[in-house]
Design an enzyme around this catalytic site. Structure first.
Site: not given
Ligand code: RIB
Ligand code: CA
Length: 303
Positions: A8, A13, A37, A121, A162-163, A236-237
């Site tokens: 996303d 990402d 996102n 991701t 979040f994801n 993160h990703d």
């Molecule tokens: O919480 C972080 C994640 O949420 C990452 O993958 C960021 O790109 C969002 O998608």
């Molecule tokens: Ca992401």
């Protein structure tokens, strides 16, 4: 290593896509997009732009579900901006996605490549739809590697990352599928900060890839400081891809991971336990020097 990436984009990402395209160990079979996102239209445009930026515009590419399975759309413009990838101006490319949805591309790619790895991701909506629509693909998937969840606190709520929070039902379907899982959550990824030293090292690389990285991370860092109060943005990703191409970077422990699908303040929490039957390898430690070495290596290749 054959992989399908569901993403996303999203600043982090985008760097995961770049790693896939420039790694000598990854055969990127297909890319699909999720609403996360930003809206599905924006994440799809951003993923298309990144694939063309990496000269991989010919990779099978499909747009995903416009919303989570049952919950409302939730985006994160505070961090990723109105475009979802603020900070870098891409030439305008045709979006040319395949004429069928991401879930169908996942099914077709798995059937044509038994033993592949699926990396997510973003919210896991597309993968969940594919697994429900065609359960016969389940034994053909070697592993699901996801950025999501946490052994500790969340980021959007105290409970949830979040994801997972965007689509807990989708995550629940994936986590109960029986497919081997590898989870890289906030407990390790929030240690991976794009700090001033990293930015300086990236600037020294002076390639097309490092130029994109620096421009995107300047916006990402500013937004992360303002929205989360972090000292810098957590990258993160790319942790998903790096965990596949370099086994020395992360330490994993066997855990039972269960998803909270309530509608309470705990929605989206990942309950991680070592006293119940294991269903997931959970990242518990990260070697930051090795992580950044992999990032710099791939930025150098992107000329
Ligand atoms: O919480 C972080 C994640 O949420 C990452 O993958 C960021 O790109 C969002 O998608
Ligand atoms: Ca992401």
């Amino acid at each position: 290593m054959k992989i399908l990436l569901d993403c996303d984009p999203g600043h982090d990402d985008a760097i995961a896509i770049l790693l896939c395209c420039y790694s000598k160990k990854i055969d990127l079979l297909a890319v699909t997009t999720s609403s996360g996102n930003q809206t599905i239209e924006k994440t799809t445009r951003n993923a298309r732009n990144m694939l063309n930026f990496c000269h991989k515009g010919n990779i099978p590419f499909a747009k995903g579900n416009s919303s989570p399975l049952i919950r409302p759309v939730q985006v994160c413009a505070e961090v990723h901006g109105e475009s979802g990838l603020d900070g870098y101006e891409f030439p305008s490319y045709a979006i040319n996605t395949l004429p069928y949805p991401a879930s169908e591309l996942i099914i077709r790619t798995v059937k044509a490549n038994p033993g592949l790895t699926i990396v997510t991701t973003g919210p896991m909506t597309n993968l969940a739809i594919a697994l429900k629509a065609n359960p016969s693909i389940i034994p053909l998937i070697k592993e699901i590697v996801l950025m999501g969840g946490s052994t500790g606190e969340g980021n959007i709520t105290k409970a949830a990352e979040f994801n997972i929070l965007v689509d807990p039902e989708a995550a629940d379907i994936c986590f109960k599928s029986g497919i081997p899982l590898r989870m890289l959550g906030l407990n390790v990824t929030r240690k991976i900060l794009v700090n001033n030293h990293v930015m300086e090292e990236a600037r020294k690389i002076n390639t097309r890839g490092s130029d994109l990285f620096v421009k995107l991370m300047e916006v990402f860092n500013k937004n992360q400081r303002e929205f989360f109060g972090l000292p810098a943005g957590p990258l993160h990703d790319p942790a998903t891809i790096i965990s596949l191409i370099n086994p020395n970077v992360f330490k994993f422990e066997k855990m039972n991971v269960r998803i909270d699908t309530s509608f309470s303040e705990l929605a989206g929490k990942t309950y991680c336990s070592q006293s119940e039957p294991y269903n997931c390898l959970v990242a518990t430690e990260v070697n930051l020097e090795e992580y950044w070495s992999e990032i710099y290596k791939h930025l150098r290749r992107c000329i």
